[in-house]
Design a protein around this motif. Structure first.
Motif, mmCIF file in Angstrom:
data_model
loop_
_atom_site.group_PDB
_atom_site.id
_atom_site.type_symbol
_atom_site.label_atom_id
_atom_site.label_comp_id
_atom_site.label_asym_id
_atom_site.label_seq_id
_atom_site.Cartn_x
_atom_site.Cartn_y
_atom_site.Cartn_z
ATOM 1 N N GLU A 194 0.815 -1.214 0.000
ATOM 2 C CA GLU A 194 0.000 0.000 0.000
ATOM 3 C C GLU A 194 0.848 1.263 0.000
ATOM 4 O O GLU A 194 0.491 2.263 -0.629
ATOM 5 C CB GLU A 194 -0.955 -0.014 1.192
ATOM 6 C CG GLU A 194 -2.022 -1.087 1.120
ATOM 7 C CD GLU A 194 -2.826 -1.013 -0.172
ATOM 8 O OE1 GLU A 194 -3.159 0.107 -0.607
ATOM 9 O OE2 GLU A 194 -3.108 -2.075 -0.753
ATOM 10 N N LEU A 195 1.962 1.240 0.687
ATOM 11 C CA LEU A 195 2.854 2.401 0.670
ATOM 12 C C LEU A 195 3.440 2.609 -0.721
ATOM 13 O O LEU A 195 3.534 3.741 -1.210
ATOM 14 C CB LEU A 195 3.972 2.220 1.691
ATOM 15 C CG LEU A 195 3.556 2.355 3.154
ATOM 16 C CD1 LEU A 195 4.641 1.785 4.074
ATOM 17 C CD2 LEU A 195 3.288 3.814 3.516
ATOM 18 N N SER A 196 3.832 1.524 -1.357
ATOM 19 C CA SER A 196 4.357 1.610 -2.711
ATOM 20 C C SER A 196 3.289 2.120 -3.676
ATOM 21 O O SER A 196 3.563 2.969 -4.541
ATOM 22 C CB SER A 196 4.874 0.239 -3.164
ATOM 23 O OG SER A 196 5.488 0.312 -4.430
ATOM 24 N N ALA A 197 2.066 1.616 -3.518
ATOM 25 C CA ALA A 197 0.961 2.067 -4.379
ATOM 26 C C ALA A 197 0.644 3.543 -4.130
ATOM 27 O O ALA A 197 0.337 4.291 -5.059
ATOM 28 C CB ALA A 197 -0.274 1.205 -4.134
ATOM 29 N N ALA A 198 0.697 3.964 -2.873
ATOM 30 C CA ALA A 198 0.436 5.367 -2.538
ATOM 31 C C ALA A 198 1.480 6.281 -3.166
ATOM 32 O O ALA A 198 1.158 7.383 -3.625
ATOM 33 C CB ALA A 198 0.407 5.552 -1.025
ATOM 34 N N ALA A 199 2.731 5.834 -3.188
ATOM 35 C CA ALA A 199 3.786 6.636 -3.813
ATOM 36 C C ALA A 199 3.495 6.831 -5.302
ATOM 37 O O ALA A 199 3.690 7.929 -5.842
ATOM 38 C CB ALA A 199 5.141 5.970 -3.606
ATOM 39 N N ARG A 200 3.012 5.779 -5.962
ATOM 40 C CA ARG A 200 2.666 5.899 -7.387
ATOM 41 C C ARG A 200 1.465 6.821 -7.571
ATOM 42 O O ARG A 200 1.462 7.688 -8.455
ATOM 43 C CB ARG A 200 2.371 4.520 -7.975
ATOM 44 C CG ARG A 200 3.580 3.588 -8.055
ATOM 45 C CD ARG A 200 3.281 2.392 -8.936
ATOM 46 N NE ARG A 200 2.191 1.580 -8.414
ATOM 47 C CZ ARG A 200 2.342 0.583 -7.543
ATOM 48 N NH1 ARG A 200 3.547 0.296 -7.076
ATOM 49 N NH2 ARG A 200 1.301 -0.119 -7.129
#
Length: 263
Positions: free
Chosen positions: A86-92
């Motif tokens: 989710e953190l990686s997706a939020a960064a995108r």
């Protein structure tokens, strides 16, 4: 340099330790915006405080506090799923330049047995990840920044981040650790790189060491009290980033200084 960052929030007892490091790192890295992200994990039993409205309100109050204390713009995002993903997706989604996360475990055994969300994040993120140790001491004024490099193509992005910071740093260091399996060819390849770095930056000290790279890098960064340790996430081959025992991940897990891992 890293204008907009995702800040992982977990509300653990140790999380407030992040306040000890953020002021200096915000100035050092040129951070102007933070997006606070809390991920509701699917395996946890839902509680009243896991209600999205309650979480969002809590994040907003935290954001107001951070904005007032640190002078940065703050937004928030409540997500559902495993934190690393989710953190990686939020960064995108938000177009962030990096992700900031607190490491609450220096134990390789614990990470192997129970998992470590920060180490999972290091593996999957496609932007730099700034790992802050919960038990690290805040940096002293004019503390040096440090680049750990093997001179490979995979470390070029990390080198570029370091060079941007080194232009204005009071002191900086470049470290290469020759492991026990490296031959004379490595010396011939690395020495010109170290000499060139030292020639281009008058405030820079280069250092060569021998032994286990992760151990030597972490120990030296701790001993020198560096403000930030920068290292490339990948090794000499892309598959290295998938290995639990990779140098970059071991450094991030064991270091008591903030580590910026650059893909």
């Amino acid at each position: 340099m890293l204008t907009h960052c995702i800040l992982s929030v977990d509300y653990s007892d140790e999380w407030d330790k992040i306040y000890d490091h953020l002021p200096h790192l915000i100035d050092l890295l040129g951070i102007e915006r933070l997006t606070l992200v809390y991920a509701v994990e699917p395996q946890n039993r839902r509680r009243l405080e896991d209600d999205d409205v309650a979480i969002d309100g809590r994040l907003r109050r935290l954001g107001d506090d951070i904005s007032g204390k640190l002078g940065v713009s703050v937004a928030s995002d409540v997500r559902h799923g495993f934190p690393a993903s989710e953190l990686s997706a939020a960064a995108r989604k938000h177009g962030a330049d990096a992700i900031i996360a607190l490491n609450r475990s220096h134990s390789a055994g614990r990470a192997a047995l129970f998992g470590n969300s920060v180490m999972h994040l290091v593996r999957v993120a496609r932007v730099p990840v700034l790992v802050i140790p919960y038990d690290g001491e805040p940096s002293q004024p004019n503390a040096p920044i440090m680049l750990a490099s093997d001179g490979s193509d995979a470390s070029r992005n990390a080198q570029r981040h370091f060079e941007q910071l080194a232009q204005n740093a009071t002191a900086s260091k470049v470290v290469w650790v020759k492991d026990d399996h490296a031959g004379e060819a490595e010396d011939e390849r690395m020495q010109p790189f170290l000499d060139d770095m030292q020639r281009r930056f008058t405030n820079l000290e280069s250092k060569r060491m021998s032994g286990d790279p992760a151990d030597k890098i972490s120990s030296y960064a701790d001993h020198e009290g560096v403000a930030l340790l920068i290292i490339g996430k990948r090794g000499n081959t892309p598959i290295a980033e998938l290995l639990v025992g990779s140098t970059a991940e071991a450094v991030a897990r064991t270091s008591h200084r903030p580590v910026l891992l650059v893909p």
